[in-house]
Design a protein around this motif. Structure first.
Motif, PDB file in Angstrom:
ATOM      1  N   ARG A 184       0.750  -0.948   0.058  1.00  0.00           N
ATOM      2  CA  ARG A 184      -0.023  -0.081  -0.147  1.00  0.00           C
ATOM      3  C   ARG A 184       0.834   1.166   0.196  1.00  0.00           C
ATOM      4  NH1 ARG A 184      -5.159  -1.389   4.110  1.00  0.00           N
ATOM      5  NH2 ARG A 184      -5.956  -3.017   2.854  1.00  0.00           N
ATOM      6  N   PRO A 185       0.413   2.273  -0.246  1.00  0.00           N
ATOM      7  CA  PRO A 185       0.971   3.844  -0.297  1.00  0.00           C
ATOM      8  C   PRO A 185       2.032   4.016   0.987  1.00  0.00           C
ATOM      9  CG  PRO A 185      -0.945   4.026  -1.411  1.00  0.00           C
ATOM     10  CD  PRO A 185      -0.989   2.513  -0.883  1.00  0.00           C
ATOM     11  N   PHE A 186       1.190   3.877   2.012  1.00  0.00           N
ATOM     12  CA  PHE A 186       1.864   4.013   3.220  1.00  0.00           C
ATOM     13  C   PHE A 186       2.917   3.227   3.521  1.00  0.00           C
ATOM     14  CE2 PHE A 186       2.197   3.717   7.776  1.00  0.00           C
ATOM     15  CZ  PHE A 186       2.577   5.011   8.277  1.00  0.00           C
ATOM     16  N   THR A 187       2.554   1.869   3.255  1.00  0.00           N
ATOM     17  CA  THR A 187       3.825   0.751   3.608  1.00  0.00           C
ATOM     18  C   THR A 187       4.951   1.180   2.493  1.00  0.00           C
ATOM     19  OG1 THR A 187       1.850  -0.824   3.997  1.00  0.00           O
ATOM     20  CG2 THR A 187       4.020  -1.698   3.559  1.00  0.00           C
ATOM     21  N   ALA A 188       4.569   1.356   1.319  1.00  0.00           N
ATOM     22  CA  ALA A 188       5.739   1.581   0.419  1.00  0.00           C
ATOM     23  C   ALA A 188       6.595   2.911   0.949  1.00  0.00           C
ATOM     24  CB  ALA A 188       5.253   1.856  -0.926  1.00  0.00           C
ATOM     25  N   PHE A 189       6.079   3.858   1.180  1.00  0.00           N
ATOM     26  CA  PHE A 189       6.624   5.161   1.700  1.00  0.00           C
ATOM     27  C   PHE A 189       7.466   4.537   3.268  1.00  0.00           C
ATOM     28  CE2 PHE A 189       6.504   8.274   5.135  1.00  0.00           C
ATOM     29  CZ  PHE A 189       7.360   9.387   4.615  1.00  0.00           C
ATOM     30  N   TRP A 190       6.772   3.859   4.026  1.00  0.00           N
ATOM     31  CA  TRP A 190       7.508   3.640   5.449  1.00  0.00           C
ATOM     32  C   TRP A 190       8.662   2.567   5.222  1.00  0.00           C
ATOM     33  CZ3 TRP A 190       7.031   5.561  10.144  1.00  0.00           C
ATOM     34  CH2 TRP A 190       7.580   4.871  11.032  1.00  0.00           C
ATOM     35  N   ARG A 191       8.402   1.673   4.346  1.00  0.00           N
ATOM     36  CA  ARG A 191       9.511   0.602   4.133  1.00  0.00           C
ATOM     37  C   ARG A 191      10.742   0.808   3.422  1.00  0.00           C
ATOM     38  NH1 ARG A 191       7.791  -4.391   6.077  1.00  0.00           N
ATOM     39  NH2 ARG A 191       9.907  -5.034   5.525  1.00  0.00           N
ATOM     40  N   VAL A 192      10.382   1.907   2.224  1.00  0.00           N
ATOM     41  CA  VAL A 192      11.285   2.310   1.316  1.00  0.00           C
ATOM     42  C   VAL A 192      11.797   3.564   1.527  1.00  0.00           C
ATOM     43  CG1 VAL A 192      11.646   2.209  -1.179  1.00  0.00           C
ATOM     44  CG2 VAL A 192      10.118   0.275  -0.254  1.00  0.00           C
ATOM     45  N   PHE A 193      10.875   4.406   1.257  1.00  0.00           N
ATOM     46  CA  PHE A 193      11.175   5.868   1.069  1.00  0.00           C
ATOM     47  C   PHE A 193      12.061   6.589   2.407  1.00  0.00           C
ATOM     48  CE2 PHE A 193      10.769  10.579   0.581  1.00  0.00           C
ATOM     49  CZ  PHE A 193      11.185  10.696  -0.630  1.00  0.00           C
ATOM     50  N   LEU A 194      11.168   6.247   3.382  1.00  0.00           N
ATOM     51  CA  LEU A 194      11.546   6.925   4.869  1.00  0.00           C
ATOM     52  C   LEU A 194      12.954   6.421   5.207  1.00  0.00           C
ATOM     53  CD1 LEU A 194      10.919   8.780   7.233  1.00  0.00           C
ATOM     54  CD2 LEU A 194       9.771   6.659   7.974  1.00  0.00           C
ATOM     55  N   PRO A 195      13.390   5.185   4.736  1.00  0.00           N
ATOM     56  CA  PRO A 195      14.730   4.859   5.249  1.00  0.00           C
ATOM     57  C   PRO A 195      15.791   5.509   4.451  1.00  0.00           C
ATOM     58  CG  PRO A 195      13.259   3.028   5.357  1.00  0.00           C
ATOM     59  CD  PRO A 195      12.474   4.145   4.899  1.00  0.00           C
ATOM     60  N   LEU A 196      15.529   5.783   3.175  1.00  0.00           N
ATOM     61  CA  LEU A 196      16.383   6.437   2.172  1.00  0.00           C
ATOM     62  C   LEU A 196      16.649   7.807   2.490  1.00  0.00           C
ATOM     63  CD1 LEU A 196      15.559   4.474  -0.841  1.00  0.00           C
ATOM     64  CD2 LEU A 196      17.449   4.145   0.618  1.00  0.00           C
ATOM     65  N   SER A 197      15.526   8.613   3.224  1.00  0.00           N
ATOM     66  CA  SER A 197      15.599   9.817   3.420  1.00  0.00           C
ATOM     67  C   SER A 197      15.900  10.271   4.798  1.00  0.00           C
ATOM     68  CB  SER A 197      14.086  10.455   3.345  1.00  0.00           C
ATOM     69  OG  SER A 197      13.354   9.923   4.481  1.00  0.00           O
ATOM     70  N   LEU A 198      16.450   9.129   5.518  1.00  0.00           N
ATOM     71  CA  LEU A 198      17.064   9.419   6.875  1.00  0.00           C
ATOM     72  C   LEU A 198      18.173  10.283   7.000  1.00  0.00           C
ATOM     73  CD1 LEU A 198      16.459   6.123   8.847  1.00  0.00           C
ATOM     74  CD2 LEU A 198      15.016   8.166   8.933  1.00  0.00           C
ATOM     75  N   PRO A 199      19.262  10.204   6.035  1.00  0.00           N
ATOM     76  CA  PRO A 199      20.498  11.171   6.017  1.00  0.00           C
ATOM     77  C   PRO A 199      19.963  12.584   6.023  1.00  0.00           C
ATOM     78  CG  PRO A 199      20.992   9.368   4.576  1.00  0.00           C
ATOM     79  CD  PRO A 199      19.331   9.198   4.875  1.00  0.00           C
ATOM     80  N   GLY A 200      18.928  12.991   5.235  1.00  0.00           N
ATOM     81  CA  GLY A 200      18.335  14.280   5.202  1.00  0.00           C
ATOM     82  C   GLY A 200      17.730  14.704   6.515  1.00  0.00           C
ATOM     83  N   VAL A 201      16.886  13.872   7.269  1.00  0.00           N
ATOM     84  CA  VAL A 201      16.436  14.275   8.449  1.00  0.00           C
ATOM     85  C   VAL A 201      17.439  14.184   9.469  1.00  0.00           C
ATOM     86  CG1 VAL A 201      15.235  12.888  10.471  1.00  0.00           C
ATOM     87  CG2 VAL A 201      14.426  12.530   8.278  1.00  0.00           C
ATOM     88  N   ARG A 202      18.515  13.627   9.326  1.00  0.00           N
ATOM     89  CA  ARG A 202      19.769  13.737  10.353  1.00  0.00           C
ATOM     90  C   ARG A 202      20.421  15.132  10.236  1.00  0.00           C
ATOM     91  NH1 ARG A 202      25.267  10.394  10.216  1.00  0.00           N
ATOM     92  NH2 ARG A 202      25.324  11.609   7.905  1.00  0.00           N
ATOM     93  N   SER A 203      20.755  15.647   8.741  1.00  0.00           N
ATOM     94  CA  SER A 203      21.333  16.829   8.452  1.00  0.00           C
ATOM     95  C   SER A 203      20.478  17.709   8.944  1.00  0.00           C
ATOM     96  CB  SER A 203      21.572  16.607   6.862  1.00  0.00           C
ATOM     97  OG  SER A 203      22.671  15.593   6.646  1.00  0.00           O
ATOM     98  N   GLY A 204      19.350  17.872   8.377  1.00  0.00           N
ATOM     99  CA  GLY A 204      18.333  18.900   8.729  1.00  0.00           C
ATOM    100  C   GLY A 204      18.138  19.241  10.234  1.00  0.00           C
TER     101      GLY A 204
END
Length: 590
Positions: A184-204
């Motif tokens: 589902r859209p939220f599952t794809a976001f939570w399992r794929v997109f969010l982990p790959l965006s964590l460096p941006g979360v850390r930097s910001g």
């Protein structure tokens, strides 16, 4: 000589490091020794700080406010960056420009705007009283709420921009692949997109948190006495107390908090997609291994159910897409209003014909613009700011460009260490930089001079130039230089005819940012000027805290429109730079 420096690239970084050591490195080391009561070497200054409950309260409150502001920026900034990245290209460009405009606007102007909006007779309270929702003004200012509103407004672009940088490089096909496998859209976001965006979360988060630790003006203007932060305590000690050791100890307590955070989350504010993807995969494999046989059994049990669900939903239209789009559009509208409307209010308010600041204006006039240009105190402050900013831009651009050119020719390990040293003035809380610069320039008898202001501003501006020019050089094809030298062009001629034309947009962009960094600086300036040199930010700071001169609305209006000019300049530089690599390749081949 140039050829020797090219072969020994560290020599190109010497001007930057000389400036850094003279104004920041040596003074902050001396302050460390002074805080340790050298040469007797004791912790008496730290014990004195920790023994006072008021100091502990202010320290904990500084950390609490910084964490709160960072969390709010993350909650607002992450979905904002995600919606910008997923928007069509034209809309994405518009949103990025709208985020950059408040980021380039003076922080003093934005703080001033919120004093007008949140005041007892400000915009919000006027609407509440006029509509009958409140019988008397609601206390929206001089409290923790106002501090969060002002700090988040200033720091939110610093959260969004690193997130955009990381999210833009995430391969969207990975999310599409997850959706094609039935996620589902939220599952794809939570399992794929969010982990790959964590460096941006850390930097910001690191950028925002460290920046919030050094906040001085916004809590002072919007908060009450209970919202005092450690930076204000340090400034008061520096300007009032004769015990510099105690001031240094207080500053290093704040620096220790920064060091602890950086040591926990790391100093590397970037992460390649491959490294992130590998880390995500490693964590996922470790997690599955930890679940043991029970986890694998449940996973196999749900396989048939997921397959049947995927077949049922394969050709079914997404019923929730429309309301999700409306929700996203509404959220982006609220965020953009939050970022941009305070500046628009200042612009409208500057045309007021009244004797006092009011919104909306009862009548429109240019009287406060005329008053600004006829008041010698305002024009002198403007002249001082422009003069200092131009000198800073020239000095920082020269030293920063040489340093970036030299760093680009070093080994990755040496480049990483030296770059981090150059970036210290913009990594540490600004009040720490101000204390170190004050101590270093005091011994050079430059306190209260324009030369001292130029040197103090240049250490931070130099870091911005290095970052921007280094990014330009990262895309520079060094084979062009080799081709020119193979045609018997010397190092100087090669740099002048090949390298410089191609990196000129980055150099000019660095100069623009160096000018902005100096023109808008107030905290370090308040320490170095010694009340003998009034720059425009210092003049504005006096009026923000005292609110005695409506001319500040005209000043704020001019400074709010100034980022539009900066963006236009950068836009022109970008378009003029397009096509130059092709022409350079053609000339090299000819």
């Amino acid at each position: 000589m140039l050829q020797k420096l090219t072969r020994a690239p560290f020599g190109l970084t010497l001007p930057s490091f000389t400036l850094l050591l003279m104004v920041f490195g040596v003074p902050i080391t001396s302050l460390l020794f002074m805080s340790l009561n050298a040469p007797d070497w004791s912790f008496v200054n730290y014990q004195r700080f920790l023994s006072q409950s008021a100091n502990i309260y202010v320290l904990l409150q500084t950390i609490e406010i910084s964490i709160g502001a960072t969390a709010i920026c993350l909650v607002i900034g992450y979905p904002t960056a995600y919606l910008i990245v997923t928007a069509p290209e034209r809309q994405r460009t518009v949103f990025i420009v709208l985020v950059l405009i408040p980021w380039l606007t003076s922080g003093l102007v934005r703080t001033y705007a919120w004093t007008v909006i949140l005041g007892d007779h400000g915009l919000i309270n006027n609407v509440l009283v006029a509509s009958g929702l409140a019988s008397s003004p609601v206390p929206l200012i001089y409290n923790r709420f106002a501090v969060f509103v002002g700090m988040v407004h200033i720091m939110l672009p610093m959260m969004i921009l690193p997130l955009l940088s990381v999210m833009y490089n995430i391969d969207k096909s990975l999310v599409a692949a997850a959706r094609s496998m039935g996620a589902r859209p939220f599952t794809a976001f939570w399992r794929v997109f969010l982990p790959l965006s964590l460096p941006g979360v850390r930097s910001g988060s690191l950028l925002v948190f460290v920046g919030c630790l050094g906040f001085y003006i916004t809590p002072q203007a919007l908060g009450g006495l209970r919202e005092t932060m450690l930076s204000k305590l340090i400034v008061n000690q520096l300007l009032v107390s004769a015990n510099l050791g105690a001031t240094a100890a207080t500053a290093f307590v704040l620096l220790a908090v920064t060091a602890v955070v950086l040591s926990i989350f790391g100093l590397d504010l970037s992460g390649s997609r491959e490294r992130v993807r590998g880390a995500v995969g490693t964590k996922r494999r470790s997690w599955l291994s930890a679940q043991g046989a029970m986890g694998r059994w449940f996973n196999e049990l749900g396989t048939s159910w997921r397959a049947s669900r995927w077949q049922r939903q394969l050709y079914r239209a997404a019923a929730q897409v429309r309301w999700v789009e409306f929700a996203g559009a509404g959220f982006m509208t609220v965020v953009m209003v939050y970022l941009l409307v305070p500046g628009l209010i200042v612009i409208i308010m500057s045309f007021s014909a009244g004797d006092f600041i009011e919104f909306p204006p009862s009548a429109f006039s240019l009287r406060w613009y005329v008053a600004f240009f006829e008041d010698s105190t305002w024009t002198t402050s403007l002249s001082n700011s422009v003069e200092v900013a131009i000198d800073v831009a020239l000095l920082a651009t020269a030293t920063g460009t040489l340093a970036a050119y030299g760093l680009g020719r070093m080994s990755p390990q040496s480049r990483s260490i030296l770059t981090m040293m150059i970036l210290m003035p913009i990594t540490f809380p600004v009040v720490i930089v101000g204390v170190a610069a004050y101590y270093g320039l005091f011994h050079l008898h430059l306190i209260g001079t324009k030369t001292g202001l130029v040197l103090a501003h240049s250490i931070g501006a130099n870091a911005y130039v290095v970052v921007i020019v280094a990014a330009t050089l990262a895309n520079f094809d060094r084979r062009l230089e080799q081709a020119a030298m193979s045609m018997r062009a010397g190092p100087l001629r090669t740099f002048w005819r090949v390298t410089l034309p191609l990196i000129r947009p980055g150099i000019l962009g660095g100069a623009v940012f160096a000018f902005i960094a100096s023109f808008d600086e107030a905290v370090v300036t308040s320490m170095i000027s010694g009340y003998s040199i009034r720059t425009l930010p210092l003049r504005m700071l006096e009026n923000v805290t005292q609110q005695i001169d409506p001319s500040i609305a005209a000043v704020g209006s001019l400074l709010t429109l100034l980022p539009v000019l900066w963006l236009f300049v950068l836009y022109v530089l970008y378009w003029r730079s397009r096509g130059k690599p092709q022409r350079a390749h053609a000339q090299a081949e000819a």
